[in-house]
Scaffold this active site. Structure first.
Site, PDB file in Angstrom:
ATOM      1  N   ARG A 101       0.888  -1.174   0.000  1.00 41.21           N
ATOM      2  CA  ARG A 101       0.000   0.000   0.000  1.00 41.21           C
ATOM      3  C   ARG A 101       0.919   1.214   0.000  1.00 41.21           C
ATOM      4  NH1 ARG A 101      -5.459   1.545   3.116  1.00 41.21           N
ATOM      5  NH2 ARG A 101      -6.136   0.222   1.419  1.00 41.21           N
ATOM      6  N   HIS A 128      -6.868   1.061  -6.901  1.00 38.17           N
ATOM      7  CA  HIS A 128      -7.168   0.188  -5.760  1.00 38.17           C
ATOM      8  C   HIS A 128      -7.845  -1.085  -6.289  1.00 38.17           C
ATOM      9  CE1 HIS A 128      -7.703  -1.072  -1.767  1.00 38.17           C
ATOM     10  NE2 HIS A 128      -8.556  -0.187  -1.309  1.00 38.17           N
ATOM     11  N   GLN A 131      -9.909  -3.645  -4.019  1.00 39.85           N
ATOM     12  CA  GLN A 131     -11.210  -3.118  -3.613  1.00 39.85           C
ATOM     13  C   GLN A 131     -12.249  -3.345  -4.707  1.00 39.85           C
ATOM     14  OE1 GLN A 131     -12.153  -1.493  -0.589  1.00 39.85           O
ATOM     15  NE2 GLN A 131     -14.117  -1.946  -1.508  1.00 39.85           N
ATOM     16  N   ASP A 226     -16.913   7.626  -2.373  1.00 43.95           N
ATOM     17  CA  ASP A 226     -15.670   7.396  -1.630  1.00 43.95           C
ATOM     18  C   ASP A 226     -15.310   8.701  -0.910  1.00 43.95           C
ATOM     19  OD1 ASP A 226     -13.208   6.438  -0.718  1.00 43.95           O
ATOM     20  OD2 ASP A 226     -12.218   6.583  -2.667  1.00 43.95           O
ATOM     21  N   CYS A 267     -16.304   2.118  -0.310  1.00 38.93           N
ATOM     22  CA  CYS A 267     -15.210   1.196   0.032  1.00 38.93           C
ATOM     23  C   CYS A 267     -14.820   1.287   1.501  1.00 38.93           C
ATOM     24  CB  CYS A 267     -14.011   1.480  -0.865  1.00 38.93           C
ATOM     25  SG  CYS A 267     -13.386   3.157  -0.689  1.00 38.93           S
ATOM     26  N   ARG A 295     -13.693  -8.220   0.780  1.00 40.84           N
ATOM     27  CA  ARG A 295     -12.243  -8.020   0.644  1.00 40.84           C
ATOM     28  C   ARG A 295     -11.515  -9.300   1.063  1.00 40.84           C
ATOM     29  NH1 ARG A 295     -10.115  -2.891   0.791  1.00 40.84           N
ATOM     30  NH2 ARG A 295      -8.182  -4.018   0.292  1.00 40.84           N
TER      31      ARG A 295
HETATM   32  N1   CP Z   1     -11.255   0.068   1.746  1.00 38.79           N
HETATM   33  C1   CP Z   1     -10.017   0.019   2.250  1.00 38.79           C
HETATM   34  O1   CP Z   1      -9.046  -0.268   1.551  1.00 38.79           O
HETATM   35  O2   CP Z   1      -9.930   0.271   3.580  1.00 38.79           O
HETATM   36  P1   CP Z   1      -8.611   0.470   4.445  1.00 38.79           P
HETATM   37  O3   CP Z   1      -8.000   1.778   4.040  1.00 38.79           O
HETATM   38  O4   CP Z   1      -9.072   0.464   5.866  1.00 38.79           O
HETATM   39  O5   CP Z   1      -7.670  -0.667   4.171  1.00 38.79           O
HETATM   40  N1  NVA Z   2      -9.719   6.828  -2.017  1.00 37.47           N
HETATM   41  C1  NVA Z   2      -9.463   6.366  -0.678  1.00 37.47           C
HETATM   42  C2  NVA Z   2      -9.706   4.908  -0.560  1.00 37.47           C
HETATM   43  C3  NVA Z   2      -9.535   4.350   0.827  1.00 37.47           C
HETATM   44  C4  NVA Z   2      -9.656   2.876   0.895  1.00 37.47           C
HETATM   45  C5  NVA Z   2      -8.049   6.713  -0.266  1.00 37.47           C
HETATM   46  O1  NVA Z   2      -7.145   6.631  -1.091  1.00 37.47           O
HETATM   47  O2  NVA Z   2      -7.856   7.082   0.880  1.00 37.47           O
END
Ligand code: CP
Ligand code: NVA
Length: 312
Positions: A101, A128, A131, A226, A267, A295
């Site tokens: 990540r 992502h 997701q 989102d 998400c 997930r």
């Molecule tokens: N939706 C998602 O990826 O959540 P987190 O940021 O908590 O991992």
């Molecule tokens: N768009 C959001 C998604 C979180 C899972 C972010 O990048 O924070």
């Protein structure tokens, strides 16, 4: 080596195969209790997480393997003593599969290029994919199909989730309408829209980017939003963004434009009173917790598939 870095280069067949496997794993998890026996997943985090961290770690445990949480903030990389290339060249000699990540898409791509083991994008500023595979599994469960449905995404269009939704919907033949404010800061990247349109031409999916949220949501089977403050957005932009995105809030009024049996998705993490109101996310049309659960199942399927490909 098959990686999951972007949905852009995953074929319709591959997406469908992983979704079918995810459904199977969800139904009979015991059949996969040894699917990662003695395998190790390295989880590299540069940003916060609840769902991604816990679902990946739990998924590996359930399949007989071991997951390592690695916080980049405490690594030699963050203090400038090591670079991302050396990091991945080292860890791929220890572990069987890597997920990251990260902020930059370029860095996860670099990892995949240098790694001897499969690499999974667990969110970058740009995409992502895990997701969106979970989202597609959720829509398929709720609606019994994907192709021919309409998904409306409203809010921050210049967003990892929006980008992956554009690729994912296009690949499975689902129409997608993005309702977002004008301007590059708030709209999906042009190259993403162009590439998704190319994929959509093959599946019959229609793609539109509009400024009117009601037009985006019109007759939609799925309404998706989102955060307006993604992890990488600096806090000082908050007031300006709340103002710009406010007309795109998913509330009961906006939901009236969707199909009467539309489902609501986010998400997560979600802020009630911002990208959606509490009555919507906590109401009967919301499927956000089933979406979050998936997930776990879909990521187990992703790991099983990537490990199978790597051992061929
Ligand atoms: N939706 C998602 O990826 O959540 P987190 O940021 O908590 O991992
Ligand atoms: N768009 C959001 C998604 C979180 C899972 C972010 O990048 O924070």
């Amino acid at each position: 080596m098959l990686h999951l870095i972007s949905l852009e280069n995953w074929s319709t067949e591959l997406i469908e195969e992983v979704l079918a496997l995810a459904a199977k794993i969800k139904k009979t998890p015991g059949d996969y209790a040894d699917a990662m026996h003695r395998k190790t997943l390295m989880m590299i985090f540069e940003k916060p997480s609840l769902r991604t961290r816990v679902s990946f770690e739990t998924g590996v445990t359930q399949m007989g393997g071991h997951a390592i949480f690695y916080d980049l903030a405490t690594s030699p990389l963050s203090s400038g003593k090591e670079n991302v290339e050396d990091l991945v060249r080292v860890v791929c000699r220890y572990v069987d599969i890597i997920m990251g990540r990260l902020f930059e898409q370029m860095h996860i791509e670099e990892m995949a290029r240098l790694s001897r083991v499969p690499v999974i994008n667990a969110l970058t500023n740009y995409e992502h994919p895990c997701q969106i595979l979970a989202d597609l599994q959720t829509v398929a469960e709720k609606k019994g199909k994907l192709a021919g449905l309409k998904l409306a995404y409203v809010g921050d269009g210049n967003n990892n989730v929006t980008h992956s939704l554009l690729f994912g919907c296009a690949k499975v033949g689902m129409h997608i309408s993005v309702g977002c404010p004008k301007g590059a800061e708030y709209s999906p990247m042009e190259e993403v829209v162009a590439s998704a349109k190319k994929a959509a031409a093959k599946t019959g999916a229609k793609i539109s980017i509009v400024q009117d949220p009601a037009a985006a949501v019109k007759n939609a089977d799925v309404v998706y939003t989102d955060s307006w403050m993604s992890y990488h957005i600096p806090e000082h932009k908050k007031d300006a963004r709340v103002k710009v995105f406010h007309p795109y809030q998913v509330n009961a009024e906006l939901m009236k434009h969707a199909a009467p049996d539309a489902i609501f998705m986010n998400c997560l993490p979600a802020m009630r009173g911002f990208e959606q109101t509490a009555d919507v996310i906590d109401g009967p049309q919301s499927v956000v917790f089933d979406e979050a659960e998936n997930r776990l199942h879909v990521q187990k399927a992703i790991m099983v598939k990537l490990l199978a490909e790597a051992s061929r």
